[in-house]
Design a protein around this motif. Sequence first.
Motif, PDB file in Angstrom:
ATOM      1  N   VAL A   1       0.801  -1.104   0.080  1.00  0.00           N
ATOM      2  CA  VAL A   1      -0.034  -0.078   0.115  1.00  0.00           C
ATOM      3  C   VAL A   1       0.800   1.153  -0.014  1.00  0.00           C
ATOM      4  O   VAL A   1       1.699   1.455   0.972  1.00  0.00           O
ATOM      5  CB  VAL A   1      -0.959   0.002   1.335  1.00  0.00           C
ATOM      6  N   GLY A   2       0.720   2.204  -0.926  1.00  0.00           N
ATOM      7  CA  GLY A   2       1.716   3.513  -1.077  1.00  0.00           C
ATOM      8  C   GLY A   2       2.897   3.252  -1.501  1.00  0.00           C
ATOM      9  O   GLY A   2       3.776   3.772  -0.851  1.00  0.00           O
ATOM     10  N   ASP A   3       3.092   1.832  -2.324  1.00  0.00           N
ATOM     11  CA  ASP A   3       4.481   1.497  -2.490  1.00  0.00           C
ATOM     12  C   ASP A   3       5.008   2.447  -3.768  1.00  0.00           C
ATOM     13  O   ASP A   3       4.465   1.849  -4.832  1.00  0.00           O
ATOM     14  CB  ASP A   3       4.421   0.214  -2.674  1.00  0.00           C
ATOM     15  N   THR A   4       5.547   3.291  -3.370  1.00  0.00           N
ATOM     16  CA  THR A   4       5.996   4.427  -4.373  1.00  0.00           C
ATOM     17  C   THR A   4       7.421   4.084  -4.900  1.00  0.00           C
ATOM     18  O   THR A   4       8.045   4.974  -5.578  1.00  0.00           O
ATOM     19  CB  THR A   4       6.155   5.756  -3.746  1.00  0.00           C
ATOM     20  N   THR A   5       8.049   3.236  -4.598  1.00  0.00           N
ATOM     21  CA  THR A   5       9.518   2.728  -4.746  1.00  0.00           C
ATOM     22  C   THR A   5       9.927   2.876  -6.315  1.00  0.00           C
ATOM     23  O   THR A   5      10.926   3.457  -6.547  1.00  0.00           O
ATOM     24  CB  THR A   5      10.116   1.251  -4.299  1.00  0.00           C
ATOM     25  N   PRO A  20       1.429   1.737   5.750  1.00  0.00           N
ATOM     26  CA  PRO A  20       1.838   2.012   4.350  1.00  0.00           C
ATOM     27  C   PRO A  20       3.209   2.564   4.159  1.00  0.00           C
ATOM     28  O   PRO A  20       3.997   2.868   5.284  1.00  0.00           O
ATOM     29  CB  PRO A  20       0.780   3.003   4.161  1.00  0.00           C
ATOM     30  N   LEU A  21       3.583   2.502   2.801  1.00  0.00           N
ATOM     31  CA  LEU A  21       5.314   2.992   2.772  1.00  0.00           C
ATOM     32  C   LEU A  21       5.132   4.762   2.513  1.00  0.00           C
ATOM     33  O   LEU A  21       4.560   4.956   1.544  1.00  0.00           O
ATOM     34  CB  LEU A  21       5.877   2.054   1.827  1.00  0.00           C
ATOM     35  N   GLY A  22       5.876   5.139   3.181  1.00  0.00           N
ATOM     36  CA  GLY A  22       5.749   6.696   2.809  1.00  0.00           C
ATOM     37  C   GLY A  22       4.672   7.309   3.343  1.00  0.00           C
ATOM     38  O   GLY A  22       3.804   6.789   4.220  1.00  0.00           O
ATOM     39  N   LEU A  23       4.230   8.543   2.877  1.00  0.00           N
ATOM     40  CA  LEU A  23       2.962   9.269   3.519  1.00  0.00           C
ATOM     41  C   LEU A  23       1.843   9.230   2.452  1.00  0.00           C
ATOM     42  O   LEU A  23       0.650   9.594   2.872  1.00  0.00           O
ATOM     43  CB  LEU A  23       3.398  10.508   4.037  1.00  0.00           C
ATOM     44  N   ALA A  24       2.039   9.025   1.230  1.00  0.00           N
ATOM     45  CA  ALA A  24       1.146   9.143  -0.072  1.00  0.00           C
ATOM     46  C   ALA A  24       0.672   7.869  -0.291  1.00  0.00           C
ATOM     47  O   ALA A  24       1.182   6.989  -0.417  1.00  0.00           O
ATOM     48  CB  ALA A  24       1.688  10.039  -1.298  1.00  0.00           C
ATOM     49  N   ILE A  25      -0.833   7.863  -0.414  1.00  0.00           N
ATOM     50  CA  ILE A  25      -1.565   6.713  -1.184  1.00  0.00           C
ATOM     51  C   ILE A  25      -2.566   7.209  -2.375  1.00  0.00           C
ATOM     52  O   ILE A  25      -3.453   7.576  -1.649  1.00  0.00           O
ATOM     53  CB  ILE A  25      -2.134   5.774  -0.049  1.00  0.00           C
ATOM     54  N   LEU A  29      -0.872  11.676  -5.768  1.00  0.00           N
ATOM     55  CA  LEU A  29      -0.206  11.937  -4.652  1.00  0.00           C
ATOM     56  C   LEU A  29       1.217  11.192  -4.454  1.00  0.00           C
ATOM     57  O   LEU A  29       2.065  11.837  -4.012  1.00  0.00           O
ATOM     58  CB  LEU A  29      -1.074  11.642  -3.608  1.00  0.00           C
ATOM     59  N   GLU A  30       1.290  10.012  -5.104  1.00  0.00           N
ATOM     60  CA  GLU A  30       2.570   9.232  -4.901  1.00  0.00           C
ATOM     61  C   GLU A  30       3.480  10.014  -5.999  1.00  0.00           C
ATOM     62  O   GLU A  30       4.955   9.780  -5.925  1.00  0.00           O
ATOM     63  CB  GLU A  30       2.384   7.730  -5.265  1.00  0.00           C
ATOM     64  N   VAL A  31       3.185  10.555  -6.966  1.00  0.00           N
ATOM     65  CA  VAL A  31       4.060  11.161  -8.056  1.00  0.00           C
ATOM     66  C   VAL A  31       4.857  12.378  -7.282  1.00  0.00           C
ATOM     67  O   VAL A  31       5.955  12.558  -7.199  1.00  0.00           O
ATOM     68  CB  VAL A  31       3.436  11.413  -9.322  1.00  0.00           C
ATOM     69  N   ASN A  32       3.843  13.161  -6.409  1.00  0.00           N
ATOM     70  CA  ASN A  32       4.244  14.224  -5.719  1.00  0.00           C
ATOM     71  C   ASN A  32       5.409  13.765  -4.501  1.00  0.00           C
ATOM     72  O   ASN A  32       6.317  14.339  -4.470  1.00  0.00           O
ATOM     73  CB  ASN A  32       3.071  14.740  -5.044  1.00  0.00           C
ATOM     74  N   GLU A  33       4.861  12.485  -4.273  1.00  0.00           N
ATOM     75  CA  GLU A  33       5.757  12.034  -3.159  1.00  0.00           C
ATOM     76  C   GLU A  33       7.206  11.510  -3.599  1.00  0.00           C
ATOM     77  O   GLU A  33       8.336  11.649  -2.935  1.00  0.00           O
ATOM     78  CB  GLU A  33       5.413  10.712  -2.264  1.00  0.00           C
ATOM     79  N   ALA A  34       7.314  10.965  -4.859  1.00  0.00           N
ATOM     80  CA  ALA A  34       8.539  10.773  -5.458  1.00  0.00           C
ATOM     81  C   ALA A  34       9.388  11.814  -5.820  1.00  0.00           C
ATOM     82  O   ALA A  34      10.493  11.615  -5.722  1.00  0.00           O
ATOM     83  CB  ALA A  34       8.128  10.009  -6.774  1.00  0.00           C
TER      84      ALA A  34
END
Length: 439
Positions: A87-91, A242-247, A251-256
């Motif tokens: 969940v929220g795996d932005t890696t 979840p990994l990181g803060l964005a799901i 939102l995950e592109v922003n986190e990346a």
Amino acid sequence: MRAYDLILKKRQGHALSTEEIQYLIEEYTKGSLPDYQMAALCMAIYFQGMSEAETADLTMSMVHSGEVLDLSAIEGAKIDKHSTGGVGDTTTLVLAPWVASCGVPVAKMSGRGLGHTGGTIDKLESIPGFRTDLTNNQFIQQVNSIKAAVMGQTAALAPADKLLYALRDVTATVESIPLIASSIMSKKIAAGADGFVLDVKTGRGAFMAQLDDAQALARTMVAIGRNVSRRTVALVTDMSQPLGLAIGNALEVNEAVAALQGNGPNDLLELCLALGTEMLLLADRCADADEAADLMMAKLRSGEALERFGAMIAAQGGDAKVIADTSILPQAEIVESVTASQAGFVIGMDPLELGLTAMTLGAGRSTKESVIYPEVGLQLVKKVGDAVQDGGVLAYVHARDRDAAAVAKQRVNRAFELGDKAPAQQPHIFARISPEDLD
Ligand code: URA
Ligand code: CA
């Protein structure tokens, strides 16, 4: 050969030969072996297991059931990374350009999201203009020019796995380690890389909730790699939150982007650094793990990793301005906060519930036909171990309308477990399994 005899042999606990496994998979892919016989075989495998050799044979039979991508036109060792889903795996968004900026080619095939886990392809497609439907040629050319490309999984890879997975899904035979390991590895090997770094997640948000199961799956996949001459290393990592803060996709592109600017959440950066280090080592880019981690950190600090993300976005038709200005990403109409009803600490989070909540908001698919809304999802503010004030913000819900936001807020609130005492710190990475660790 008769399928009946082979099913009986497996049921009695004997090992099937290479030729026998090939025969079964070939006949099944052609449609000449009926579902009921394959279902019986899967159930026999579920109870009797498979040897290391059988598991490798099954993997390669599925690889050869369809197209195998030829990446030999790409210079250097091609190393792929695969996560079993969280969940929220932005890696991947962070790792692909970061590793490329270190000089190692990343030719990545990714899937779309289904259920509580998101898919890298959906995330990247939230960048205006970004295309993932590259031809094999475009894919190879892009990796040669900028060392990073991410494309959607083509249907032609490992068709036997597609058929088998659908059959297992309705015959209670998904949860078999040799069947899962061969399913995952067959798709990876068919996508053409020379080596694999596997991120096997464990915890409530993962496919393998229990640590022992995740470890057994990791070992089995590393053993397959060893048997078929693909260098493979696995990390068993935490998905109890979840990994990181964005799901959610945008939102995950922003986190990346934040992570590549050096401002990402620690758990995400730590995992990307660990996986990237393994990729550099498998590619023989560095002599040891310290040197690899140092190179990764240098490329992050110099801004080259972020720049490479921009180059990858531009090459795939996307608006590369996003690496400097994430306000060009789709934005949700409604953003509402979820607040704590007591002071204390976050002592637990339910990543499955958070993933399902994001999916229901429109960030993921409940069925293959669901429509994705790139702007929605959850932006967490607190994670396990963080102190909270009474009335303090735990998370933000990004929704399309107020009704959806109201439901999501309640679910997010319930997914946070608050207590008086800070919980003991948990590691993010539980184990590293390389071929040397198997015997
Ligand atoms: N994921 C896969 O790709 N295959 C399985 O069998 C289970 C999870
Ligand atoms: Ca995340």
